[in-house]
Design a protein around this motif. Structure first.
Motif, PDB file in Angstrom:
ATOM      1  N   THR A  64       0.946  -1.189   0.102  1.00 21.89           N
ATOM      2  CA  THR A  64       0.044  -0.068   0.067  1.00 21.89           C
ATOM      3  C   THR A  64       0.953   1.180   0.018  1.00 21.89           C
ATOM      4  O   THR A  64       1.924   1.096   0.539  1.00 21.89           O
ATOM      5  CB  THR A  64      -1.126   0.169   1.211  1.00 21.89           C
ATOM      6  OG1 THR A  64      -0.156  -0.256   2.365  1.00 21.89           O
ATOM      7  CG2 THR A  64      -1.914  -0.957   1.294  1.00 21.89           C
ATOM      8  N   GLU A  66       0.658  -2.163   4.529  1.00 18.12           N
ATOM      9  CA  GLU A  66       0.135  -3.501   4.240  1.00 18.12           C
ATOM     10  C   GLU A  66       0.822  -3.930   3.080  1.00 18.12           C
ATOM     11  O   GLU A  66       0.981  -3.342   1.989  1.00 18.12           O
ATOM     12  CB  GLU A  66      -1.449  -3.608   4.029  1.00 18.12           C
ATOM     13  CG  GLU A  66      -2.256  -3.263   5.316  1.00 18.12           C
ATOM     14  CD  GLU A  66      -3.592  -3.033   5.064  1.00 18.12           C
ATOM     15  OE1 GLU A  66      -4.480  -3.026   6.111  1.00 18.12           O
ATOM     16  OE2 GLU A  66      -4.002  -3.179   3.759  1.00 18.12           O
ATOM     17  N   TRP A 107      -0.237  -6.704  -0.096  1.00 18.47           N
ATOM     18  CA  TRP A 107      -1.453  -7.616  -0.853  1.00 18.47           C
ATOM     19  C   TRP A 107      -0.764  -8.631  -1.350  1.00 18.47           C
ATOM     20  O   TRP A 107       0.139  -8.368  -2.355  1.00 18.47           O
ATOM     21  CB  TRP A 107      -2.390  -6.708  -1.283  1.00 18.47           C
ATOM     22  CG  TRP A 107      -3.283  -5.988  -0.291  1.00 18.47           C
ATOM     23  CD1 TRP A 107      -2.985  -5.569   0.930  1.00 18.47           C
ATOM     24  CD2 TRP A 107      -4.447  -5.401  -0.695  1.00 18.47           C
ATOM     25  NE1 TRP A 107      -3.900  -4.793   1.036  1.00 18.47           N
ATOM     26  CE2 TRP A 107      -4.970  -4.646   0.237  1.00 18.47           C
ATOM     27  CE3 TRP A 107      -5.594  -5.760  -1.731  1.00 18.47           C
ATOM     28  CZ2 TRP A 107      -6.230  -4.032   0.411  1.00 18.47           C
ATOM     29  CZ3 TRP A 107      -6.689  -5.179  -1.728  1.00 18.47           C
ATOM     30  CH2 TRP A 107      -7.049  -4.518  -0.723  1.00 18.47           C
ATOM     31  N   THR A 135      -1.847 -12.104  -4.212  1.00 22.92           N
ATOM     32  CA  THR A 135      -3.057 -12.668  -4.915  1.00 22.92           C
ATOM     33  C   THR A 135      -2.770 -14.092  -4.699  1.00 22.92           C
ATOM     34  O   THR A 135      -1.571 -14.502  -5.165  1.00 22.92           O
ATOM     35  CB  THR A 135      -2.946 -12.267  -6.492  1.00 22.92           C
ATOM     36  OG1 THR A 135      -1.784 -12.564  -7.161  1.00 22.92           O
ATOM     37  CG2 THR A 135      -3.141 -10.612  -6.512  1.00 22.92           C
ATOM     38  N   ILE A 184      -7.155 -12.947  -1.884  1.00 21.08           N
ATOM     39  CA  ILE A 184      -6.131 -12.140  -1.479  1.00 21.08           C
ATOM     40  C   ILE A 184      -5.973 -12.139  -0.077  1.00 21.08           C
ATOM     41  O   ILE A 184      -6.711 -11.966   0.720  1.00 21.08           O
ATOM     42  CB  ILE A 184      -6.719 -10.742  -1.994  1.00 21.08           C
ATOM     43  CG1 ILE A 184      -7.492 -10.694  -3.381  1.00 21.08           C
ATOM     44  CG2 ILE A 184      -5.495  -9.737  -1.648  1.00 21.08           C
ATOM     45  CD1 ILE A 184      -6.353 -10.940  -4.424  1.00 21.08           C
ATOM     46  N   VAL A 215      -3.694 -10.145   3.057  1.00 21.74           N
ATOM     47  CA  VAL A 215      -3.242  -9.099   3.497  1.00 21.74           C
ATOM     48  C   VAL A 215      -2.289  -9.161   4.553  1.00 21.74           C
ATOM     49  O   VAL A 215      -2.749  -9.707   5.791  1.00 21.74           O
ATOM     50  CB  VAL A 215      -4.388  -8.052   3.837  1.00 21.74           C
ATOM     51  CG1 VAL A 215      -3.968  -6.682   4.367  1.00 21.74           C
ATOM     52  CG2 VAL A 215      -5.318  -7.911   2.686  1.00 21.74           C
ATOM     53  N   LYS A 269      -8.051 -12.480   5.160  1.00 18.21           N
ATOM     54  CA  LYS A 269      -7.903 -13.107   3.655  1.00 18.21           C
ATOM     55  C   LYS A 269      -9.419 -12.898   3.141  1.00 18.21           C
ATOM     56  O   LYS A 269     -10.222 -12.912   3.993  1.00 18.21           O
ATOM     57  CB  LYS A 269      -7.383 -14.224   3.862  1.00 18.21           C
ATOM     58  CG  LYS A 269      -7.366 -14.955   2.421  1.00 18.21           C
ATOM     59  CD  LYS A 269      -7.204 -16.610   2.493  1.00 18.21           C
ATOM     60  CE  LYS A 269      -5.777 -16.805   2.894  1.00 18.21           C
ATOM     61  NZ  LYS A 269      -5.233 -18.160   2.599  1.00 18.21           N
ATOM     62  N   ALA A 276      -7.156  -1.085  -5.077  1.00 15.52           N
ATOM     63  CA  ALA A 276      -6.421  -1.946  -5.246  1.00 15.52           C
ATOM     64  C   ALA A 276      -6.882  -2.608  -6.991  1.00 15.52           C
ATOM     65  O   ALA A 276      -8.201  -2.891  -6.834  1.00 15.52           O
ATOM     66  CB  ALA A 276      -6.188  -3.253  -4.506  1.00 15.52           C
ATOM     67  N   ALA A 330      -9.751  -0.193  -1.246  1.00 13.13           N
ATOM     68  CA  ALA A 330      -8.316  -0.823  -0.498  1.00 13.13           C
ATOM     69  C   ALA A 330      -8.728  -0.680   1.216  1.00 13.13           C
ATOM     70  O   ALA A 330      -7.924  -1.270   1.994  1.00 13.13           O
ATOM     71  CB  ALA A 330      -7.168   0.192  -0.885  1.00 13.13           C
ATOM     72  N   LYS A 375     -11.749  -3.523   1.819  1.00 14.17           N
ATOM     73  CA  LYS A 375     -11.326  -4.751   1.354  1.00 14.17           C
ATOM     74  C   LYS A 375     -12.756  -5.357   0.569  1.00 14.17           C
ATOM     75  O   LYS A 375     -12.858  -6.716   0.704  1.00 14.17           O
ATOM     76  CB  LYS A 375     -10.997  -5.734   2.283  1.00 14.17           C
ATOM     77  CG  LYS A 375      -9.819  -5.073   3.307  1.00 14.17           C
ATOM     78  CD  LYS A 375      -8.759  -4.766   2.635  1.00 14.17           C
ATOM     79  CE  LYS A 375      -7.326  -4.546   3.574  1.00 14.17           C
ATOM     80  NZ  LYS A 375      -7.541  -3.633   4.402  1.00 14.17           N
TER      81      LYS A 375
END
Length: 333
Positions: free
Chosen positions: A189, A194, A196, A198, A205, A207, A218, A237, A252, A255
């Motif tokens: 970020t 944070e 992130w 994938t 996702i 975090v 998640k 994001a 972001a 979430k």
């Protein structure tokens, strides 16, 4: 006199205009576009299987990892001069093979994942020398991102379903953190708090808190999430979803998915020799993402041979840019 003025003016113009670089994995080329004039400036040969690209902080150079093919692992980095639009040099990485994720630590040093060695390496670009290495001891150490102060590196490991936190001052592994099956794309970020990740194999996702190096939460993002990039303001994001052929725009802070946008129409191109081939049917297979200062999203569609330019606000593709075969790595400066 006029000729001298033009010669001096061209590099300045290139450095000030908005430009796009796209790597074509199957063509072994890099294309550089002038986005203001909507034209291709140059196409430059790279090494075999160019996958990722990073622009130097001073915008003078682009560094490209030559991953190689399934049969022939790559071990080099191509450096392009962005002012002259020429090949600057090729750096041989010796026994370090399958370079992939890449970032500039500063204007002189690169940090690169080398999958075959389960490591990251530090490369002195000027001298073309490897000046440090740290093992992740994880399977398929693929993408990486730096902390804001450049003292730490975080590596996504596809095969191990984890990220590795590495101390770049002491050059040692701090910790491997389990994040989920198929951890591939990674970003931090803009506030640096944070990470992130994938998880493509479980459509999620993860975090991770940068300070505690623990997973905070998640959440689900369907469609084979493969890359993540944050907008400059940190509000969004952007997740590229290779199977569904979409990008997911995520709030972001909360979430939560705001919208999903198709990156291209159904495609029918020759899929032989491509990394994902026919695995995802007629999906354009969006992978590489870059976001400009106006929050326009540029997405490389590896099975459509185009870059889609998407406006976050209206959720539409506003134009497409024709590339070579199998575009993936992408960057804007």
């Amino acid at each position: 006199m006029l000729k001298k003025i033009l010669i001096l003016f061209i590099p300045l113009y290139i450095s000030l205009s908005q430009n796009l670089i796209v790597l074509n994995k199957s063509d072994n080329t890099a294309m550089i576009f002038d986005l203001k004039k909507d034209k291709l400036l140059v196409q430059i040969p790279t090494g075999e299987g160019p996958h990722e690209v990073a622009i130097s902080p001073n915008k003078k150079f682009a560094a490209i990892t030559n991953y190689g093919t399934r049969e022939n692992p790559g071990n080099s980095v191509t450096v392009l001069n962005l002012e002259k639009l020429t090949l600057e040099k090729t750096i041989n990485l010796g026994d370090f093979r399958r370079p992939h994720g890449i970032e500039w630590i500063d204007n002189e040093k690169l940090i690169i994942t080398v999958e075959a060695n389960k490591s990251i390496i530090i490369v002195d670009v000027k001298n073309g020398e490897i000046i440090g290495a740290v093992r992740t001891d994880q399977e398929i150490s693929h993408m990486l991102v730096l902390s804001l102060d450049k003292t730490k590196c975080f590596v996504a490991n596809i095969g191990s379903g984890s990220i590795s936190a590495i101390d770049l001052k002491g050059m040692n592994l701090i910790k491997n953190i389990q994040t989920g099956r198929g951890s591939e794309g990674i970003d931090i970020t803009p506030d640096g708090n944070e990470i992130w990740v994938t998880n493509r194999a479980e459509d999620s996702i993860a975090v991770v808190d940068v300070k505690t190096l623990e997973m905070k939460t998640k959440f689900k993002v369907d469609g084979f999430p493969i890359r993540v990039k944050f907008s400059k303001d940190g509000k969004y994001a952007i997740i590229s979803c290779a199977r569904s052929g979409e990008i997911a725009v995520i709030d972001a802070k909360n979430k939560e998915t705001i919208k999903r946008i198709k990156t291209a129409e159904k495609v029918d191109v020759e899929k032989t020799g491509r990394l994902f081939g026919s695995v995802f049917g007629d999906s354009p297979v969006p992978i590489g993402i870059s976001i400009d200062d106006k929050n326009l999203i540029y997405v490389a569609n590896s099975n459509a041979d185009i870059v889609s330019v998407i406006d976050i606000k209206n959720g539409k593709v506003i134009k497409t840019i024709k590339t070579g075969k199998e575009p993936d790595g992408i960057g804007i400066w």
